[in-house]
Design an enzyme around this catalytic site. Sequence first.
Site, PDB file in Angstrom:
ATOM      1  N   GLY A 182       0.965  -4.975   1.153  1.00  0.00           N
ATOM      2  CA  GLY A 182      -0.207  -5.157   0.288  1.00  0.00           C
ATOM      3  C   GLY A 182       0.118  -5.869  -1.013  1.00  0.00           C
ATOM      4  O   GLY A 182      -0.767  -6.495  -1.615  1.00  0.00           O
ATOM      5  N   GLU A 219       4.453  -4.486   7.644  1.00  0.00           N
ATOM      6  CA  GLU A 219       3.504  -3.548   8.272  1.00  0.00           C
ATOM      7  C   GLU A 219       3.817  -3.313   9.741  1.00  0.00           C
ATOM      8  O   GLU A 219       3.618  -2.204  10.253  1.00  0.00           O
ATOM      9  CB  GLU A 219       2.064  -4.061   8.136  1.00  0.00           C
ATOM     10  CG  GLU A 219       1.505  -4.011   6.725  1.00  0.00           C
ATOM     11  CD  GLU A 219       1.763  -5.281   5.923  1.00  0.00           C
ATOM     12  OE1 GLU A 219       2.684  -6.054   6.295  1.00  0.00           O
ATOM     13  OE2 GLU A 219       1.046  -5.499   4.933  1.00  0.00           O
ATOM     14  N   ALA A 260       0.850  -1.203   0.000  1.00  0.00           N
ATOM     15  CA  ALA A 260       0.000   0.000   0.000  1.00  0.00           C
ATOM     16  C   ALA A 260       0.882   1.247   0.000  1.00  0.00           C
ATOM     17  O   ALA A 260       1.977   1.242   0.575  1.00  0.00           O
ATOM     18  CB  ALA A 260      -0.895  -0.016   1.237  1.00  0.00           C
ATOM     19  N   GLU A 304      -0.128  -9.404   0.016  1.00  0.00           N
ATOM     20  CA  GLU A 304      -1.546  -9.734   0.239  1.00  0.00           C
ATOM     21  C   GLU A 304      -2.299  -9.891  -1.082  1.00  0.00           C
ATOM     22  O   GLU A 304      -3.175 -10.745  -1.214  1.00  0.00           O
ATOM     23  CB  GLU A 304      -2.202  -8.633   1.087  1.00  0.00           C
ATOM     24  CG  GLU A 304      -1.682  -8.612   2.519  1.00  0.00           C
ATOM     25  CD  GLU A 304      -2.152  -7.395   3.290  1.00  0.00           C
ATOM     26  OE1 GLU A 304      -1.871  -6.263   2.854  1.00  0.00           O
ATOM     27  OE2 GLU A 304      -2.811  -7.563   4.333  1.00  0.00           O
TER      28      GLU A 304
HETATM   29  N1  COA Z   1       4.535   3.268  -0.432  1.00  0.00           N
HETATM   30  C1  COA Z   1       4.919   4.415  -1.004  1.00  0.00           C
HETATM   31  N2  COA Z   1       6.100   4.561  -1.632  1.00  0.00           N
HETATM   32  C2  COA Z   1       6.915   3.502  -1.657  1.00  0.00           C
HETATM   33  C3  COA Z   1       6.581   2.288  -1.059  1.00  0.00           C
HETATM   34  C4  COA Z   1       5.326   2.182  -0.420  1.00  0.00           C
HETATM   35  N3  COA Z   1       4.894   1.057   0.143  1.00  0.00           N
HETATM   36  N4  COA Z   1       7.616   1.429  -1.219  1.00  0.00           N
HETATM   37  C5  COA Z   1       8.549   2.097  -1.914  1.00  0.00           C
HETATM   38  N5  COA Z   1       8.133   3.341  -2.180  1.00  0.00           N
HETATM   39  C6  COA Z   1       8.844   4.389  -2.913  1.00  0.00           C
HETATM   40  C7  COA Z   1       9.977   4.993  -2.094  1.00  0.00           C
HETATM   41  O1  COA Z   1       9.483   5.982  -1.231  1.00  0.00           O
HETATM   42  C8  COA Z   1      10.860   5.528  -3.192  1.00  0.00           C
HETATM   43  O2  COA Z   1      10.300   6.722  -3.675  1.00  0.00           O
HETATM   44  P1  COA Z   1      11.262   8.014  -3.915  1.00  0.00           P
HETATM   45  O3  COA Z   1      12.266   7.537  -4.928  1.00  0.00           O
HETATM   46  O4  COA Z   1      10.329   9.036  -4.458  1.00  0.00           O
HETATM   47  O5  COA Z   1      11.875   8.334  -2.604  1.00  0.00           O
HETATM   48  C9  COA Z   1      10.707   4.494  -4.289  1.00  0.00           C
HETATM   49  O6  COA Z   1       9.489   3.827  -4.039  1.00  0.00           O
HETATM   50  C10 COA Z   1      11.816   3.458  -4.310  1.00  0.00           C
HETATM   51  O7  COA Z   1      11.876   2.867  -3.024  1.00  0.00           O
HETATM   52  P2  COA Z   1      13.225   2.758  -2.158  1.00  0.00           P
HETATM   53  O8  COA Z   1      12.842   2.667  -0.720  1.00  0.00           O
HETATM   54  O9  COA Z   1      14.166   3.843  -2.546  1.00  0.00           O
HETATM   55  O10 COA Z   1      13.796   1.372  -2.691  1.00  0.00           O
HETATM   56  P3  COA Z   1      14.753   0.372  -1.919  1.00  0.00           P
HETATM   57  O11 COA Z   1      15.185  -0.651  -2.899  1.00  0.00           O
HETATM   58  O12 COA Z   1      15.819   1.137  -1.181  1.00  0.00           O
HETATM   59  O13 COA Z   1      13.847  -0.330  -0.779  1.00  0.00           O
HETATM   60  C11 COA Z   1      11.882  -1.453   0.036  1.00  0.00           C
HETATM   61  C12 COA Z   1      12.803  -1.189  -1.170  1.00  0.00           C
HETATM   62  C13 COA Z   1      10.693  -2.265  -0.448  1.00  0.00           C
HETATM   63  C14 COA Z   1      12.649  -2.234   1.115  1.00  0.00           C
HETATM   64  C15 COA Z   1      11.415  -0.094   0.624  1.00  0.00           C
HETATM   65  O14 COA Z   1      10.952   0.717  -0.429  1.00  0.00           O
HETATM   66  C16 COA Z   1      10.305  -0.230   1.624  1.00  0.00           C
HETATM   67  O15 COA Z   1      10.552  -0.598   2.771  1.00  0.00           O
HETATM   68  N6  COA Z   1       9.051   0.074   1.216  1.00  0.00           N
HETATM   69  C17 COA Z   1       7.918   0.018   2.093  1.00  0.00           C
HETATM   70  C18 COA Z   1       7.403  -1.403   2.177  1.00  0.00           C
HETATM   71  C19 COA Z   1       6.220  -1.468   3.153  1.00  0.00           C
HETATM   72  O16 COA Z   1       6.335  -1.135   4.319  1.00  0.00           O
HETATM   73  N7  COA Z   1       5.080  -1.911   2.623  1.00  0.00           N
HETATM   74  C20 COA Z   1       3.886  -2.052   3.408  1.00  0.00           C
HETATM   75  C21 COA Z   1       3.048  -0.838   3.363  1.00  0.00           C
HETATM   76  S1  COA Z   1       1.586  -1.054   4.374  1.00  0.00           S
END
Ligand code: COA
Length: 262
Positions: A114, A137, A65, A117
């Site tokens: 998500g 999460e 999400a 999921e």
């Molecule tokens: N929601 C919104 N934006 C997200 C996202 C999410 N769930 N996951 C990644 N992004 C965005 C980042 O903010 C970044 O945007 P930016 O370039 O404008 O700053 C872009 O996607 C790339 O992500 P980044 O974090 O730089 O990549 P990474 O390879 O370093 O890390 C993850 C990858 C998946 C480990 C990390 O993005 C992350 O932890 N995301 C959240 C996952 C999460 O908690 N999901 C559950 C949500 S309820």
Amino acid sequence: MPDLVLFDRERDQAVLTLNRPDKLNALNYALIDELMLHLDAIEDDDSLRGVILTGRGNKAFSAGADIAGFAPDVMASSDLAWRHFARRGQAMTQRLENYAKPVIAAVNGLAFGGGCETMEACTLAVAADHASFAKPEIRLGFPPCFGGTQRLPRHVGRKRALEMLLTGDAIDARRAHEMGLVNRVVDAGRLIDECLALARRISRHGRTAVATTLRAATRGINLSMDEALAVEAAQFMLAAGTPDAAEGVRAFLEKREPVFGG
Ligand code: COA
């Protein structure tokens, strides 16, 4: 504004691609709404027998999400968080789980939150060898709310699910396969072709047989055995007596391949 979900047609399969690669295909509200509209249209299109659901790029199926998108609602109140965010996500995964045609998740990279999921709700899942899966999460301070606390334990068992849910740690595609979270793992370059081949192993069968089998299994799994057997009986009766059932049985007795109606 670009389409948030791309639609392509590969013979009798719809290929839906989550299209926010710069945000790792994070599921914002507009993307979820667009995905739902595509599912409605595909359901109504008799020339389409199933759906392949994937993400754009080779890094992510979906990172879950959209955190920036839901942040104002989650921070404002539990009521807004439910109405705008969780209810929308639950409706999407329920729609996928109960969809009348098979939906195969082509997991082309990370499937977190998500994204995981969504994959769990699909009928089948095929993972690229570099795919990874996580339930992060808990780090945000709340449990998964697109069905992830319920479907994951049903897929992989309570303790394996709780390890993912409580640690937030990622697992790789091989482990996901061992745990029964995905059906198979393939080379990334062959992912869509493998999904299409799998879809065609299904769509060679009669429409009613596929729909009733799918419905019986997905509805029944969440019920008591007595209720589930009633669902199975009802679905069987929708298929038995149809021309396809007559053709299937006759073809076996005549030692030939069946030819099912369109
Ligand atoms: N929601 C919104 N934006 C997200 C996202 C999410 N769930 N996951 C990644 N992004 C965005 C980042 O903010 C970044 O945007 P930016 O370039 O404008 O700053 C872009 O996607 C790339 O992500 P980044 O974090 O730089 O990549 P990474 O390879 O370093 O890390 C993850 C990858 C998946 C480990 C990390 O993005 C992350 O932890 N995301 C959240 C996952 C999460 O908690 N999901 C559950 C949500 S309820």
